[in-house]
Design a protein around this motif. Structure first.
Motif, short mmCIF file in Angstrom:
data_model
loop_
_atom_site.label_atom_id
_atom_site.label_comp_id
_atom_site.label_asym_id
_atom_site.label_seq_id
_atom_site.Cartn_x
_atom_site.Cartn_y
_atom_site.Cartn_z
N GLY A 162 0.82 -1.21 0.00
CA GLY A 162 0.00 0.00 0.00
C GLY A 162 0.85 1.26 0.00
N LEU A 165 2.52 1.68 -3.40
CA LEU A 165 1.55 2.14 -4.39
C LEU A 165 1.25 3.62 -4.21
CD1 LEU A 165 -1.00 -0.83 -4.56
CD2 LEU A 165 0.44 0.01 -6.42
N PHE A 166 1.22 4.07 -2.95
CA PHE A 166 1.00 5.48 -2.67
C PHE A 166 2.14 6.32 -3.24
CE2 PHE A 166 -2.08 7.32 0.59
CZ PHE A 166 -2.26 8.48 -0.14
N SER A 169 1.66 6.46 -6.98
CA SER A 169 0.58 7.37 -7.35
C SER A 169 1.02 8.83 -7.26
CB SER A 169 -0.63 7.14 -6.43
OG SER A 169 -1.68 8.04 -6.73
N THR A 192 -3.83 3.45 -8.58
CA THR A 192 -2.80 3.18 -7.58
C THR A 192 -3.17 3.81 -6.23
OG1 THR A 192 -1.54 5.06 -8.47
CG2 THR A 192 -0.89 2.87 -9.19
N TYR A 193 -3.83 4.97 -6.28
CA TYR A 193 -4.21 5.66 -5.04
C TYR A 193 -5.26 4.87 -4.26
CZ TYR A 193 -6.53 9.01 -1.98
OH TYR A 193 -7.10 9.63 -0.89
N SER A 195 -6.06 1.75 -4.60
CA SER A 195 -5.48 0.46 -4.20
C SER A 195 -4.62 0.60 -2.96
CB SER A 195 -4.64 -0.12 -5.35
OG SER A 195 -5.43 -0.35 -6.50
N ALA A 196 -3.84 1.69 -2.91
CA ALA A 196 -2.98 1.94 -1.75
C ALA A 196 -3.81 2.12 -0.49
CB ALA A 196 -2.13 3.19 -2.00
N GLN A 197 -4.86 2.92 -0.58
CA GLN A 197 -5.69 3.19 0.60
C GLN A 197 -6.43 1.94 1.07
OE1 GLN A 197 -5.03 5.74 2.13
NE2 GLN A 197 -5.57 7.68 1.16
#
Length: 216
Positions: A162, A165-166, A169, A192-193, A195-197
Motif C-alpha cells: 500500500g 503504491l501510494f 501514485s 494506484t491511489y 489500491s494503496a488506501q
C-alpha cells in the motif's frame, strides 16, 4: 459477509470514478471521488482488531485527512497539506510496530529515489518561481518516503505494498503536474491511489493477526 460487501462497494465506486470520470457531472465529481474513501473509513472503524488500537486509530485518522485532501486538492497547497498530515499519521501507525527491520537495500533504494525525485521535481518548481510550493514538495517527498520506510517495519504485506503504491501514485501525479503530461494520468494515479488506501486500511486486520501470532 458485511466486510466483503463493503469492500465490493468501495471497489465498484472507485472503478466508476476512475473509468467513467468523463461521464460524471462536474458538480458532483468531487463527491464521487470521496465516496470510496468514506466507505473505506467506515470499514476501518468497524474492523475488530485485537490489541492494536493505537495502530487502528492512527490509520483511521490518516484516511480522514487523505479524504479531506481528495476534496481540497483543487486548491493544491491545501490538499497537499492534508495529504501530508495523513501520511504523518500513517507514519505514526507504522512506527508503533517493529516486527521486522528495514533491509539496507530498501533504505538505499528509497533514499536514491527520493533524491532523484527531489532534484527533478523540486528544481523544476523552483525555477518557475514557486518558492513556497518548492519547500512543500520537498517536505512531501520526505514524508511519503518515510511512510514507505516505516511501512516495512510492520511485517504486513498490505501495509508495505500500500505504501509503495501510494509513492507510485504521488510520483506519477507530480511528474504529470510539474514536468510533462503523462498518458492515462487520471486512470493510473487514481487506480494506484485507491489500491494503496484499501491495502493500508486492510493492514489493520493483517497486522492484528501478525501480533496475535507473536503473542502466542
Amino acid at each position: 459477509m458485511a466486510k466483503k460487501l463493503l469492500l465490493t462497494c468501495i471497489i465498484v465506486f472507485g472503478l466508476y470514478y476512475i473509468f467513467f470520470f468523463s461521464h460524471i457531472d462536474q458538480s458532483v465529481k468531487l463527491i464521487f471521488k470521496v465516496i470510496p474513501m468514506i466507505l473505506l473509513i467506515f470499514m476501518a472503524i468497524t474492523q475488530k482488531a485485537q490489541s492494536i488500537k493505537k495502530y487502528q486509530r492512527f490509520i483511521i485518522i490518516g484516511l480522514v485527512f487523505c479524504m479531506i485532501g481528495d476534496y481540497t486538492l483543487q486548491w493544491f497547497l491545501i490538499g497537499l497539506t492534508s495529504f501530508l498530515i495523513g501520511h504523518v499519521f500513517y507514519i505514526f501507525a507504522f512506527s508503533s510496530t517493529s516486527e521486522q527491520p528495514v533491509p539496507t537495500w530498501a533504505k538505499i533504494g528509497l533514499l536514491l529515489y527520493g533524491a532523484a525525485m527531489a532534484i527533478w521535481i523540486a528544481s523544476t518548481v523552483f525555477k518557475s518561481g514557486e518558492t513556497v510550493l518548492t519547500f512543500a514538495v520537498l517536505a512531501y517527498i520526505s514524508i511519503i518516503l518515510t511512510m514507505g520506510w516505516t511501512a516495512i517495519r510492520t511485517g504486513s504485506p498490505f501495509a508495505i505494498i500500500g505504501a509503495l503504491l501510494f509513492i507510485t501514485s504521488d510520483s506519477y501525479l507530480a511528474i504529470n503536474k510539474f514536468i510533462m503530461p503523462l498518458p492515462f494520468a487520471h486512470e493510473i494515479i487514481m487506480t494506484t491511489y485507491y489500491s494503496a488506501q484499501i491495502l493500508i486500511a486492510l493492514s489493520i486486520l493483517q497486522y492484528s493477526e501478525i501480533r496475535s501470532k507473536v503473542v502466542q
